[in-house]
Each structure stands twice: as C-alpha cells, then as structure tokens.
Design a protein around this motif. Structure first.
Motif, PDB file in Angstrom:
ATOM      1  N   GLU A  46       2.655  17.663  -3.793  1.00 12.18           N
ATOM      2  CA  GLU A  46       2.353  17.885  -5.217  1.00 12.18           C
ATOM      3  C   GLU A  46       2.976  19.205  -5.679  1.00 12.18           C
ATOM      4  O   GLU A  46       2.779  20.228  -4.999  1.00 12.18           O
ATOM      5  CB  GLU A  46       0.817  17.941  -5.364  1.00 12.18           C
ATOM      6  CG  GLU A  46       0.262  18.492  -6.625  1.00 12.18           C
ATOM      7  CD  GLU A  46      -0.012  17.411  -7.653  1.00 12.18           C
ATOM      8  OE1 GLU A  46       0.471  16.281  -7.453  1.00 12.18           O
ATOM      9  OE2 GLU A  46      -0.690  17.715  -8.626  1.00 12.18           O
ATOM     10  N   GLN A  71       7.084   9.856  -3.156  1.00 17.02           N
ATOM     11  CA  GLN A  71       5.753   9.268  -3.256  1.00 17.02           C
ATOM     12  C   GLN A  71       5.624   8.468  -4.558  1.00 17.02           C
ATOM     13  O   GLN A  71       6.276   8.762  -5.559  1.00 17.02           O
ATOM     14  CB  GLN A  71       4.681  10.371  -3.252  1.00 17.02           C
ATOM     15  CG  GLN A  71       4.794  11.390  -2.150  1.00 17.02           C
ATOM     16  CD  GLN A  71       4.187  10.928  -0.836  1.00 17.02           C
ATOM     17  OE1 GLN A  71       3.871   9.762  -0.667  1.00 17.02           O
ATOM     18  NE2 GLN A  71       4.047  11.837   0.092  1.00 17.02           N
ATOM     19  N   MET A  72       4.756   7.478  -4.537  1.00 17.42           N
ATOM     20  CA  MET A  72       4.441   6.709  -5.737  1.00 17.42           C
ATOM     21  C   MET A  72       4.003   7.660  -6.856  1.00 17.42           C
ATOM     22  O   MET A  72       3.122   8.492  -6.680  1.00 17.42           O
ATOM     23  CB  MET A  72       3.317   5.726  -5.400  1.00 17.42           C
ATOM     24  CG  MET A  72       2.809   4.892  -6.555  1.00 17.42           C
ATOM     25  SD  MET A  72       1.599   3.653  -5.996  1.00 17.42           S
ATOM     26  CE  MET A  72       0.289   4.704  -5.302  1.00 17.42           C
ATOM     27  N   GLY A  73       4.676   7.553  -8.010  1.00 15.69           N
ATOM     28  CA  GLY A  73       4.335   8.411  -9.137  1.00 15.69           C
ATOM     29  C   GLY A  73       5.140   9.683  -9.219  1.00 15.69           C
ATOM     30  O   GLY A  73       4.843  10.535 -10.069  1.00 15.69           O
ATOM     31  N   THR A  79       5.688   4.575 -11.273  1.00 17.12           N
ATOM     32  CA  THR A  79       4.289   4.958 -11.442  1.00 17.12           C
ATOM     33  C   THR A  79       3.520   3.717 -11.904  1.00 17.12           C
ATOM     34  O   THR A  79       3.286   3.530 -13.099  1.00 17.12           O
ATOM     35  CB  THR A  79       4.145   6.088 -12.472  1.00 17.12           C
ATOM     36  OG1 THR A  79       5.013   7.165 -12.129  1.00 17.12           O
ATOM     37  CG2 THR A  79       2.710   6.620 -12.514  1.00 17.12           C
ATOM     38  N   SER A  83      -2.651   1.399  -9.730  1.00 18.43           N
ATOM     39  CA  SER A  83      -2.981   2.073  -8.472  1.00 18.43           C
ATOM     40  C   SER A  83      -3.989   3.191  -8.711  1.00 18.43           C
ATOM     41  O   SER A  83      -4.005   3.814  -9.777  1.00 18.43           O
ATOM     42  CB  SER A  83      -1.720   2.659  -7.832  1.00 18.43           C
ATOM     43  OG  SER A  83      -2.063   3.429  -6.688  1.00 18.43           O
ATOM     44  N   TYR A  85      -3.937   5.839  -6.723  1.00 21.24           N
ATOM     45  CA  TYR A  85      -3.213   7.032  -6.282  1.00 21.24           C
ATOM     46  C   TYR A  85      -4.023   7.878  -5.307  1.00 21.24           C
ATOM     47  O   TYR A  85      -3.957   9.106  -5.321  1.00 21.24           O
ATOM     48  CB  TYR A  85      -2.736   7.860  -7.491  1.00 21.24           C
ATOM     49  CG  TYR A  85      -1.688   7.129  -8.275  1.00 21.24           C
ATOM     50  CD1 TYR A  85      -0.346   7.262  -7.972  1.00 21.24           C
ATOM     51  CD2 TYR A  85      -2.056   6.247  -9.292  1.00 21.24           C
ATOM     52  CE1 TYR A  85       0.617   6.549  -8.670  1.00 21.24           C
ATOM     53  CE2 TYR A  85      -1.094   5.527  -9.984  1.00 21.24           C
ATOM     54  CZ  TYR A  85       0.233   5.682  -9.669  1.00 21.24           C
ATOM     55  OH  TYR A  85       1.182   4.963 -10.336  1.00 21.24           O
ATOM     56  N   ASP A  89      -3.676   5.249  -0.333  1.00 22.33           N
ATOM     57  CA  ASP A  89      -2.628   4.435  -0.946  1.00 22.33           C
ATOM     58  C   ASP A  89      -1.248   4.949  -0.551  1.00 22.33           C
ATOM     59  O   ASP A  89      -0.342   4.168  -0.229  1.00 22.33           O
ATOM     60  CB  ASP A  89      -2.757   4.444  -2.470  1.00 22.33           C
ATOM     61  CG  ASP A  89      -4.057   3.838  -2.966  1.00 22.33           C
ATOM     62  OD1 ASP A  89      -4.509   2.838  -2.367  1.00 22.33           O
ATOM     63  OD2 ASP A  89      -4.615   4.361  -3.943  1.00 22.33           O
ATOM     64  N   HIS A  90      -1.076   6.261  -0.565  1.00 25.61           N
ATOM     65  CA  HIS A  90       0.212   6.842  -0.198  1.00 25.61           C
ATOM     66  C   HIS A  90       0.519   6.612   1.284  1.00 25.61           C
ATOM     67  O   HIS A  90       1.681   6.411   1.659  1.00 25.61           O
ATOM     68  CB  HIS A  90       0.222   8.334  -0.528  1.00 25.61           C
ATOM     69  CG  HIS A  90       0.181   8.638  -1.995  1.00 25.61           C
ATOM     70  ND1 HIS A  90       1.242   8.414  -2.842  1.00 25.61           N
ATOM     71  CD2 HIS A  90      -0.809   9.142  -2.775  1.00 25.61           C
ATOM     72  CE1 HIS A  90       0.930   8.778  -4.072  1.00 25.61           C
ATOM     73  NE2 HIS A  90      -0.320   9.232  -4.060  1.00 25.61           N
ATOM     74  N   ARG A 219       0.127   9.860 -13.703  1.00 24.49           N
ATOM     75  CA  ARG A 219      -1.039   9.436 -12.927  1.00 24.49           C
ATOM     76  C   ARG A 219      -1.057  10.067 -11.529  1.00 24.49           C
ATOM     77  O   ARG A 219      -2.092  10.502 -11.050  1.00 24.49           O
ATOM     78  CB  ARG A 219      -1.057   7.907 -12.804  1.00 24.49           C
ATOM     79  CG  ARG A 219      -1.335   7.160 -14.093  1.00 24.49           C
ATOM     80  CD  ARG A 219      -1.409   5.656 -13.844  1.00 24.49           C
ATOM     81  NE  ARG A 219      -1.720   4.912 -15.057  1.00 24.49           N
ATOM     82  CZ  ARG A 219      -0.812   4.401 -15.877  1.00 24.49           C
ATOM     83  NH1 ARG A 219       0.475   4.579 -15.602  1.00 24.49           N
ATOM     84  NH2 ARG A 219      -1.161   3.738 -16.954  1.00 24.49           N
ATOM     85  N   GLY A 220       0.079  10.083 -10.870  1.00 21.75           N
ATOM     86  CA  GLY A 220       0.124  10.620  -9.516  1.00 21.75           C
ATOM     87  C   GLY A 220      -0.167  12.101  -9.459  1.00 21.75           C
ATOM     88  O   GLY A 220      -0.917  12.570  -8.596  1.00 21.75           O
ATOM     89  N   ARG A 223      -3.894  12.776  -9.983  1.00 25.40           N
ATOM     90  CA  ARG A 223      -4.843  12.247  -8.993  1.00 25.40           C
ATOM     91  C   ARG A 223      -4.884  13.050  -7.708  1.00 25.40           C
ATOM     92  O   ARG A 223      -5.931  13.130  -7.066  1.00 25.40           O
ATOM     93  CB  ARG A 223      -4.503  10.789  -8.699  1.00 25.40           C
ATOM     94  CG  ARG A 223      -5.648  10.034  -8.064  1.00 25.40           C
ATOM     95  CD  ARG A 223      -6.785   9.831  -9.071  1.00 25.40           C
ATOM     96  NE  ARG A 223      -7.895   9.116  -8.467  1.00 25.40           N
ATOM     97  CZ  ARG A 223      -9.074   9.655  -8.169  1.00 25.40           C
ATOM     98  NH1 ARG A 223      -9.298  10.936  -8.438  1.00 25.40           N
ATOM     99  NH2 ARG A 223     -10.030   8.940  -7.639  1.00 25.40           N
TER     100      ARG A 223
END
Length: 319
Positions: A46, A71-73, A79, A83, A85, A89-90, A219-220, A223
């Motif tokens: 992040e 990573q997703m998002g 995105t 999900s 997040y 999930d990752h 969103r990612g 979260r």
C-alpha cells in the motif's frame, strides 16, 4: 486501472501481461530468462504497484526470472466492484497467478509493506515452492508469541497508523483515500516517509496516482488500512499452521530495513522479524524511509544481490 501501454515517459518499459484466472484482469510483469533456475517474485503493498520495483527489475532479470504482479485494485490490475479486498483475497489471487497460471517453483519472495503478509500467506500454503524470503520494511506473520504485541505498539506509535486510526474513527478515511489520485503521493511523503523529495517529479506523481481515477478505483487503497485500524478489527490473517510456519522459518531469510520509516517503525519491525528468524541477517539502510526502492535503490539492490549469492547453495540444498 492504468492503461496497458502506459510507460510513464519511458520509466516503466515492461511488457504488460494479463490473466483473468482469479476472476479479474490481473496485470503482471515477467522478465528475465524463463528457463532460469530460480524465480524472484517482487510483491508491492500500500499504496504502490509494480512501478515501485522499476530500478531493480532489469539488474535482477540478468540472472533470474522476475515476476512482478500488481495487486487487485492497484497499478495496471483491475478494481472489480464485487470484491471485499481482504488480505485473504489478495493471497488467493497470488496463489492463482503463481501456481495455477505460472506453476512456479524455486521462488524467492521479495516482499514490501502489505506484500509481506500476502506473500507469507502464500508461502504458508506452499512452503515447498518457496526457497527464500526477502522482507523489505514489512512483517511476516508466522504466529510468533510476541508478534501481535509488537504490532499493537507500532500502530500506537506510527505516524501513518495514528492518522489512519483517527481518520477511520472520525469517518474521513474513506473520503481522503477515496480521492487517492490527489492524496496518495502526499501520504507517501508525509506519513510513510520518502527521504529524497527530489525524486517526486510530475511523472512520479502521475505513476503513483494514475490508477486512482475516481472513488470506485480506490477500493483497494481504502481497504488495506481499514483491516488494521477499524475498532475491534481482528488480525487480517488467521494463525498459521505450525508445521508450515516451521518450514518457512527454516528457509534463508533477510530483512532489509529503511531506518527512517514512519509507518512500520524499525524499533518494532526488526524485533518482529528476529522473533521468527533469530539467526537471519538484518541489513539497515540508514538513509531510507518506508520505500527503500525509491530512497536507496542502489544500496537495496547491492544488499539483495549479496543475499541471493550467499544463500544460493543453501537454497538449492533445501529446495
């Protein structure tokens, strides 16, 4: 999602590869010789994406296959709106990419920020596929008895976590990170610490803000911190299987630590690492903050290559 052909003025020249095996369009880079004996997986956290690793990919790819997922998002990955997040999930997404799509073995995990817990979660599921672990300003939750106390102390002391906790409590976290296209690079500079502000060019800002085009694209980035600072939140990952954790703790590992980090403070992160790997080296990077890849890429690369060379035969033996 950043367009597939975006190079950010040539600073990100890598071919974009995609898979939808995990149920969303996931981007990754695959550089270096595909027949290389070992594969390095460079995993961001992040609020970054694969761009974080741009100074290391080419040098490492001379001898190794190098995989850099988004990573997703984040970055050039999608995105999806459906999900949660969560960290799990990752981990699922990473497992799908590395096992189902690429079928990788002889993996060295190179982990930063949230990449640490996510990569650790993957490694606990597949210790037989992992040879070595490189932690960079991150944590590896392996169920050690003092780990959670150290994390609690870090969150109470850290500029980033104190801000995120207060923002979540007063309802402004969603608003600020929901506008990450405007706020994300300031947060990296001010609350996580980048020690070389001269690197912050318009191209650099565009690269790190580029994914966050609207609130739905954030969103990612929202979260990740919410999983840690929401009042009453449980740890984002369950306690690991003891046998799998023991298998990982027996592998070569190193912590490369930017000592001016104001998000994950070295006075807590180094003891947390040593609880799990008491004999492993800790290499301090005194002039780097939370992002040594940005502040000290040459020193980071030298330390990483030294670790890879000195543990090569040990990783082969244990593999």
């Amino acid at each position: 999602m950043i367009p597939s052909d975006e190079t950010f003025d040539g600073t990100w020249p890598y071919r974009a590869r995609y898979t939808e095996a995990a149920g969303f369009r996931q981007h990754y880079v695959d550089e270096g010789p595909p027949e290389a004996r070992e594969t390095l997986v460079l995993l961001h956290g992040e609020p970054t994406w694969g761009y974080l690793w741009r100074h290391l990919i080419d040098p490492l790819a001379r001898r190794h296959r190098v995989i850099v997922p988004d990573q997703m998002g984040f970055g050039k990955s999608a995105t999806p709106p459906d999900s949660d997040y969560l960290a799990l999930d990752h981990i699922d997404n990473l497992e799908t990419l590395l096992v189902d799509v690429l079928d990788l073995n002889r993996i060295t995990l190179v982990l930063h920020d949230w990449g640490g817990p996510i990569g650790t979660g993957f490694a606990l599921r597949h210790p037989d596929r992992v040879d070595r672990i490189v932690a960079i300003n991150t944590v590896l939750p392996l169920g050690m008895p003092g780990y959670q106390d150290l994390m609690n102390a870090n969150h109470a002391d850290s500029a980033w976590f104190r801000w995120a906790g207060a923002a979540q409590a007063n309802g402004t976290l969603d608003e600020i990170l929901g506008n990450a296209g405007s706020s994300v690079t300031h947060l990296m500079l001010a609350l996580q610490t980048i020690t070389r502000p001269e690197i912050v060019t318009p191209t650099w800002i565009r690269a790190y803000a580029g994914h966050f085009t609207d609130r739905a694209a954030c969103r990612g980035v929202i979260r990740f911190p919410q999983q840690l600072v929401t009042l009453g939140a449980k740890p984002p990952l369950p306690l690991p299987d003891p046998a799998a954790a023991a298998a990982l703790r027996a592998k070569p590992a190193v912590l490369l630590e930017g000592m001016r980090d104001t998000a994950l403070l070295p006075r807590y992160i180094i003891p947390a690492f040593r609880e799990a790997f008491p004999s492993a080296p800790v290499i301090e990077l005194p002039n780097a903050g939370h992002f040594p890849q940005e502040d000290a890429p040459d020193a980071l690369l030298t330390a990483l290559e030294l670790f890879l060379r000195t543990t090569e035969s040990l990783a082969v033996t244990r593999g």
